[in-house]
Every structure is written in C-alpha cells, then in structure tokens.
Design an enzyme around this catalytic site. Sequence first.
Site, PDB file in Angstrom:
ATOM      1  N   GLU A  92      42.833 -19.540  19.672  1.00 53.17           N
ATOM      2  CA  GLU A  92      44.030 -20.112  19.940  1.00 53.17           C
ATOM      3  C   GLU A  92      42.855 -21.170  21.396  1.00 53.17           C
ATOM      4  OE1 GLU A  92      48.242 -19.692  18.037  1.00 53.17           O
ATOM      5  OE2 GLU A  92      47.474 -19.440  19.789  1.00 53.17           O
ATOM      6  N   CYS A 105      42.323 -25.423  27.787  1.00 54.12           N
ATOM      7  CA  CYS A 105      42.594 -23.876  27.817  1.00 54.12           C
ATOM      8  C   CYS A 105      41.806 -23.326  26.971  1.00 54.12           C
ATOM      9  CB  CYS A 105      43.441 -23.446  28.136  1.00 54.12           C
ATOM     10  SG  CYS A 105      44.242 -21.704  28.685  1.00 54.12           S
ATOM     11  N   CYS A 112      43.253  -9.266  21.628  1.00 55.93           N
ATOM     12  CA  CYS A 112      42.648  -8.888  23.320  1.00 55.93           C
ATOM     13  C   CYS A 112      42.717  -7.301  23.700  1.00 55.93           C
ATOM     14  CB  CYS A 112      43.598  -9.625  24.882  1.00 55.93           C
ATOM     15  SG  CYS A 112      43.166  -9.128  26.235  1.00 55.93           S
ATOM     16  N   CYS A 116      48.518  -6.398  28.063  1.00 60.22           N
ATOM     17  CA  CYS A 116      49.160  -6.662  28.900  1.00 60.22           C
ATOM     18  C   CYS A 116      50.751  -7.216  28.172  1.00 60.22           C
ATOM     19  CB  CYS A 116      48.844  -8.002  29.938  1.00 60.22           C
ATOM     20  SG  CYS A 116      47.716  -8.083  30.546  1.00 60.22           S
ATOM     21  N   CYS A 119      52.356 -10.613  28.085  1.00 65.33           N
ATOM     22  CA  CYS A 119      51.409 -11.429  27.097  1.00 65.33           C
ATOM     23  C   CYS A 119      51.228 -11.333  25.429  1.00 65.33           C
ATOM     24  CB  CYS A 119      50.002 -11.063  28.068  1.00 65.33           C
ATOM     25  SG  CYS A 119      49.268 -12.782  27.020  1.00 65.33           S
ATOM     26  N   GLY A 172      42.227 -13.870  24.958  1.00 62.00           N
ATOM     27  CA  GLY A 172      41.210 -12.642  25.576  1.00 62.00           C
ATOM     28  C   GLY A 172      41.129 -11.920  27.430  1.00 62.00           C
ATOM     29  N   GLU A 173      40.192 -11.176  27.117  1.00 59.47           N
ATOM     30  CA  GLU A 173      39.791 -10.854  29.008  1.00 59.47           C
ATOM     31  C   GLU A 173      38.653 -11.367  29.150  1.00 59.47           C
ATOM     32  OE1 GLU A 173      38.721 -10.451  32.300  1.00 59.47           O
ATOM     33  OE2 GLU A 173      40.158  -9.842  32.347  1.00 59.47           O
ATOM     34  N   SER A 204      38.991 -16.777  34.191  1.00 58.42           N
ATOM     35  CA  SER A 204      40.366 -16.267  35.179  1.00 58.42           C
ATOM     36  C   SER A 204      39.996 -14.562  34.252  1.00 58.42           C
ATOM     37  CB  SER A 204      41.733 -16.419  34.422  1.00 58.42           C
ATOM     38  OG  SER A 204      42.473 -15.489  34.703  1.00 58.42           O
ATOM     39  N   SER A 227      44.129 -12.788  37.881  1.00 59.08           N
ATOM     40  CA  SER A 227      45.357 -12.921  37.185  1.00 59.08           C
ATOM     41  C   SER A 227      46.036 -11.417  37.604  1.00 59.08           C
ATOM     42  CB  SER A 227      45.701 -12.545  35.662  1.00 59.08           C
ATOM     43  OG  SER A 227      44.719 -14.148  35.186  1.00 59.08           O
ATOM     44  N   HIS A 229      49.254 -10.937  39.434  1.00 63.11           N
ATOM     45  CA  HIS A 229      50.931 -10.636  39.446  1.00 63.11           C
ATOM     46  C   HIS A 229      51.966 -10.095  40.096  1.00 63.11           C
ATOM     47  CE1 HIS A 229      49.697 -13.001  36.083  1.00 63.11           C
ATOM     48  NE2 HIS A 229      49.205 -12.416  35.219  1.00 63.11           N
ATOM     49  N   ASN A 303      57.100 -17.361  30.545  1.00 64.15           N
ATOM     50  CA  ASN A 303      57.241 -17.844  29.279  1.00 64.15           C
ATOM     51  C   ASN A 303      57.382 -17.047  29.175  1.00 64.15           C
ATOM     52  OD1 ASN A 303      56.198 -20.959  30.530  1.00 64.15           O
ATOM     53  ND2 ASN A 303      54.555 -20.074  30.781  1.00 64.15           N
ATOM     54  N   CYS A 346      51.259 -20.447  28.979  1.00 60.83           N
ATOM     55  CA  CYS A 346      50.027 -19.418  29.769  1.00 60.83           C
ATOM     56  C   CYS A 346      51.344 -18.157  28.741  1.00 60.83           C
ATOM     57  CB  CYS A 346      50.899 -19.313  31.061  1.00 60.83           C
ATOM     58  SG  CYS A 346      49.874 -18.355  32.622  1.00 60.83           S
TER      59      CYS A 346
END
Length: 372
Positions: A92, A105, A112, A116, A119, A172-173, A204, A227, A229, A303, A346
């Site tokens: 996506e 984006c 991924c 996390c 996510c 993904g990373e 990122s 990222s 957090h 979110n 996000c």
Amino acid sequence: MVKPDIRQVTVEEIGDFFSARNKPRFHARQVSEWLWKKSARSFSEMTNLPKEIRRELGDHFSFPALHPEHIQKSRDGTLKVAFRTDDGNLTESVLIPSGSRHTACISSQSGCPLGCVFCATGRLGFRRNLTAGEIFDQVSCLSAGEEGLTGKARPRMPEANPLSNLVFMGMGEPLLNYEQVKLAIEKITSPGGLGMSPQRITVSSVGIPDLIRKMADDRPRYHFALSLHTANNEKRNRIVPVNRKYPVESLSEAMKYYHKVTGKRFTIEFILFREFNDSVEDAKELAAFCRSFPVKINLIGYNPVEGSGYRKPDPLRVEAFRRELERRNLVVNLRKSRGGDIDAACGQLAGKVITDYGLRITDYGLRMTNDQ
C-alpha cells in the site's frame, strides 16, 4: 530458466543484448527512457521500438510491475492505494494533498518482518522485499493523482502536479531492503528518470545500526528519519521487538556516526501513546538521547489499530511533552495525521485492506471509494 528483471540490468547490459542480436545499441537508450522517464510498465508500451524487438525483449527479460487494484479516498482528500505485484502480493501507498503540495508515502516491502506491536503492517507478517522497479511504480503512479490511478491518464509525473515530497514511511523497513531502495531513489532522482530532488525525499527506519552506518558511508543526498517512539529500553522492547537486538544505546552510537560522516541533521519520529510514553519524564529521556547530535523531532499522536491495546494521547499531555522539549531548545513539530477515516494514517497501512493476505476483499476491482 528465470528471466532477468529488465529494471535490474544496466543500460550497458541492455546494449549488449541488442549487439548480440545484431541490433543497434541505441535501442538500449530508448528502452531505458521508457523504463525510467516515461514510466512504462510493459514492453508493449514501448511504441517507438519495432514489434519484433519488443517481442525479443519479452522473450529474454521479465518486467514485474505494480498495478493499482483498490483506491480509497479520505474526507480530507488523502488517497490510499493497494497495489498488486505480478506474483500476487499486495502493498500500500498513500498520497497526501496539502494545498498545492502533494506528499507520497511509499512502501519498501510487502508486509514487514519487524512486528512492531502498535503497527497494523507489523502485525501482518512479511511476504517479500519490493524491487526497485516496484518501488518506482508507486511513485510514478501516485504522481499522476486520481486520474492516473484510475486509468484516465498515463501514470507518469505530470508537470502541472509534481510530487512535493516523498517519504519511505509506508509498509516495511526500508533499510532491510536497502540496495533496492537505494536503486529506486537513484532512478527517481536521475535526470534520466523522474528528476525529483533528493532533498525532497526522506527514508525512515526503526533503527538497524549496521545499516545506518552503511547508509552514512554512501553519503546519501536524501534525508533520514529515525522512528524512535521512546528512549527507554524497557518500554521500547515492549513496542519495537527489534530493540532487544539493537537497544537505544546502539542506535545513539549509530546516529553519532551518521552525523559525523554526513554532517547532516536527521529527524526523530516519535509516536505518542496515552499514558505510555507521553509524560514529561519521557520527554526528558528523549531530550537526553538527542544531546549528541542535531535533530528535529516530529511528534505524532497514535492512530489506533484494532487490538493493539494502545490509545490516542491526551492533548494536554502532548502539549506538556512538547513544551518540555522546547524548553530544552529542541526543534519540535506536532504532526497532524491524515487519512485516518480510511486507515491511511501513520501506522495504519494494511489495517483493513489486507488481512493476513487472505484478502478480506469481496469487491476488490479498480474503483474509487469515497468514504464520506
């Protein structure tokens, strides 16, 4: 025998292909222009090449490409696009309009591998890395806006509506697919490709120290965002499992190296969760992490993702958090999320469009869905 991906070979190698068949080498330049400047996604689109040559290209090379399959439009104008790969996977991307600016984006993987817990993408698991060509396709398709995505215009960069910014913050990373991300950016920024300024691109990462150092050694012209957090290892272990392998201290050393080698400031992305990492004490820990290098900090209210157990932060705690950072002379931006009503904000990618890749989709043709 597996055919080589046409977008993984060099112009010189394509020239060799033509020479071996007693064809003029200049056809290689024409092919390259179709691939990277005209954003073709099949050999049949290369209409200034004879049909025989297009057939020979198809016999020798593969041309895996992304195809927009499902499009949703948010009340705020944000577009979320599910792309299907030639081998049936989904990824996506999001197009975020803001006045005359348009930010894309982009995803680097299908799913991924990092898991996390907050996510939606991380909870899907991992299918595979995307190729440089598939990453490029997302950019060229989103550049065309709604009309290009729905087939009413060619999916290429329109002069009247170029992308303002490009962020690798989708599925993904990116650093776990570093070579393909690097090749895609090279083609996106090349005069022989989309010609986008690398200063408008941000990659990122959740933080893979060895790969951050590798990226720094390559002297990237694009921007980098970490990222983070939370700067507390115990808390980060709970929400970012890879932190158990690469704790906060190792990230700090990697970022010191990044700044030393590149001389560039980077961004820290910091998602705030209600009563988890949104206290003044959490802000102090973040400020301590930032002592060794110049940064700017983007604060993002969480979110919600169904089943995560985490909630949006209280605005008063967010404001106190921001004030504590600014009191310590740090540059802070409070980012407003976009596309939340279609799970395009996000951390929400793949929250509803893809579920464990069994495709919870009954009416999944190419269509525009207005969630008004």
